[in-house]
Write a protein that holds these residues in place. Structure first.
Motif, short mmCIF file in Angstrom:
data_model
loop_
_atom_site.label_atom_id
_atom_site.label_comp_id
_atom_site.label_asym_id
_atom_site.label_seq_id
_atom_site.Cartn_x
_atom_site.Cartn_y
_atom_site.Cartn_z
N THR A 129 15.01 41.01 124.56
CA THR A 129 15.25 39.94 123.58
C THR A 129 16.73 39.94 123.22
O THR A 129 17.32 41.02 123.05
N ASP A 131 17.93 39.15 120.50
CA ASP A 131 18.11 39.41 119.05
C ASP A 131 18.43 40.86 118.71
O ASP A 131 18.91 41.14 117.62
N ASP A 133 16.44 43.15 117.85
CA ASP A 133 15.74 43.49 116.61
C ASP A 133 14.59 44.48 116.80
O ASP A 133 13.69 44.52 115.97
N MET A 173 22.47 32.85 117.19
CA MET A 173 21.04 33.18 117.16
C MET A 173 20.81 34.59 116.57
O MET A 173 21.75 35.26 116.17
N ARG A 175 17.50 35.12 114.90
CA ARG A 175 16.35 34.95 113.99
C ARG A 175 16.60 35.72 112.69
O ARG A 175 17.56 35.47 112.01
N ASP A 176 15.76 36.70 112.39
CA ASP A 176 15.96 37.39 111.11
C ASP A 176 16.84 38.63 111.25
O ASP A 176 16.87 39.47 110.36
N SER A 225 24.33 33.73 110.85
CA SER A 225 23.05 33.88 111.56
C SER A 225 22.17 32.67 111.26
O SER A 225 22.09 32.25 110.11
N GLU A 226 21.50 32.20 112.31
CA GLU A 226 20.46 31.19 112.07
C GLU A 226 19.34 31.89 111.32
O GLU A 226 18.87 32.91 111.77
N SER A 227 18.95 31.45 110.17
CA SER A 227 17.80 32.06 109.50
C SER A 227 17.61 31.36 108.16
O SER A 227 18.55 30.76 107.63
#
Ligand code: ATP
Length: 324
Positions: A129, A131, A133, A173, A175-176, A225-227
């Motif tokens: 991924t 991300d 994360d 990008m 996410r969280d 960050s996109e979130s």
């Protein structure tokens, strides 16, 4: 060694550069050990719709340098239900697949854990991924490539920002998770990074505007960050406009997912792919392969999914210190 003759491999969730290198490593390692390999198309969806191909060594030739995934990926709602997982298990049995390597993120491992538990079936995960994360591995496959894509894009934005003496908000990008935004900000010499994990917007933007933009520098770049927590670059822009500033917004979007994987991602994917097959042969199950401090580790799915991977707060100090 217990009787494993055939393994399946699939990619699931968001695509990430380096997934092909992982598929290649899984396939070649399995074949080296005398196993048959079946590629499952479109993640868990392919297990339900029975889209399975038998791999040969050459099925994975010349893919290590390609982004995306030759197996395709999908988000599959049916697999979230016990009935969907029963169909998936039936397909695995029909094709005589004795164990599975799943390449994906936390959603993928959540599904894998359930299938493994419900049918006492051997599954090993490989972290793929952009991300980054996932708890239990220093980095995930695709993260380094995405970070480098961000760097090359923001370097270009800096040229125009400097020429026009502008403030740019660049949305990335993640996410969280703020790994891409925070490390990207350090790598491009940005003035600030706004990430979901730590609320620093007021503080950072105030400092940026008072001490940097207008006084000492002819341009400013902020990575966002996109979130929901940050509101993305558009949300931050709105708040800055209310304070009388005129920020420009760039949303990098899906270019962050594509491109030829970096050397680091190819090596990470290759090492994890080899270790995943070794683990299956060693009768390990329901674990994710990770690399911590340059060593292969086995992380139970439950930990990889449940535990939060913390962002190193000291990175903010590095960013702050270097953008004076
Ligand atoms: P990325 O982090 O890149 O988005 P991911 O693996 O987290 O990757 P998801 O879309 O969250 O991506 O999950 C991939 C697939 O895993 C889903 O489409 C679904 O089939 C399965 N999955 C996710 N969550 C669950 C769950 N709670 N139970 C069963 N299956 C799940």
């Amino acid at each position: 060694m217990y009787n494993m003759r055939c393994i399946g491999v699939l990619t699931s969730g968001g695509d990430a550069p380096g997934m092909n290198a992982a598929i290649r490593a899984v396939t070649r390692t399995a074949m080296f050990n005398g196993l048959q390999v079946k590629g499952i198309l479109r993640g868990y969806k392919g297990l339900i719709t029975d889209e399975i191909v038998t791999f040969q060594t050459e099925s994975v030739s010349n893919i290590i340098n390609h982004g995306g995934t030759i197996l395709k990926t999908a988000r599959c709602l049916e697999f979230r239900t016990p009935e969907g997982r029963r169909q998936a298990y039936d397909t695995l049995m029909r094709h005589q697949i004795d164990g599975l390597v799943v390449i994906g993120g936390d959603g993928t491992f959540t599904g894998a854990r359930l299938l493994a538990q419900e049918y006492n079936y051997p599954i090993v995960g490989v972290p793929g991924t952009i991300d980054n994360d996932l708890y239990g591995t220093d980095t995930t496959i695709g993260y380094d490539t995405a970070l480098n894509t961000i760097v090359s894009a923001v370097d270009k934005i800096r040229d125009t920002a400097a020429s026009h003496e502008r403030l740019f908000l660049v949305e990335v990008m993640g996410r969280d998770a703020g790994f891409l935004a925070l490390n990207g900000a350090i790598a491009v010499g940005a003035e600030a990074a706004l990430i979901p994990e730590i609320a620093t917007e007021e503080d950072q933007l105030e400092r940026l505007i008072q001490n940097g933009f207008h006084k000492m520098k002819n341009s400013s770049i902020v990575l966002v960050s996109e979130s929901d927590a940050t509101g993305g670059a558009m949300g931050v822009a709105q708040r800055l406009k209310e304070k009388g500033y005129d920020p420009h917004v760039t949303i990098l979007g899906h270019i962050q997912r594509g491109g030829s994987p970096t050397a680091n991602d190819r090596i990470l994917a290759s090492r994890c792919g080899v270790a995943a097959v070794d683990a299956l042969l060693d009768e390990q199950r329901s674990i994710m392969i990770g690399i911590m401090n340059n060593k292969i580790v086995h992380v139970p799915f439950t930990d990889a999914i449940k535990d939060e991977k913390p962002v190193d707060k000291h990175l903010f100090d590095v960013l702050r210190l270097l953008c004076i």
